[in-house]
Design a protein around this motif. Sequence first.
Motif: not given
Length: 114
Positions: A9-21
């Motif tokens: 599962r994704q964790t809290d997003p960090v700023r910028g582009v997500s590494p998930w696709r």
Amino acid sequence: MPCFRCGARQTDPVRGVSPWRRGVRDDRQVLVCPACQCAHDWTADLDDCAGCGSTALICRLGEVECRDCGHVREARPGDGQGGRLACAPRADAPGLAEEVEAALHRVLRRGPAG
């Protein structure tokens, strides 16, 4: 929504582009975690565009659209899930209730339920 390959599962997003696709598989929107992107040919498991063959598809409002050429087609109905469209996110992912409960306990700083 978990990774469709490993269930992470994704964790809290960090700023910028997500590494998930994102992608579409069996007319469902899916996510692919960074680890699975490195370990597998993850695009081979995704649906491709009938117009150009690209796997850069998005699923929304009962349609599947190619982000490369703009080709749009209707999503096929779900597989006996009460008439839901195939693009509808799955809410029955294993462990989701437990993860939500743990997150609420962390945020609200409560002890274990009991």
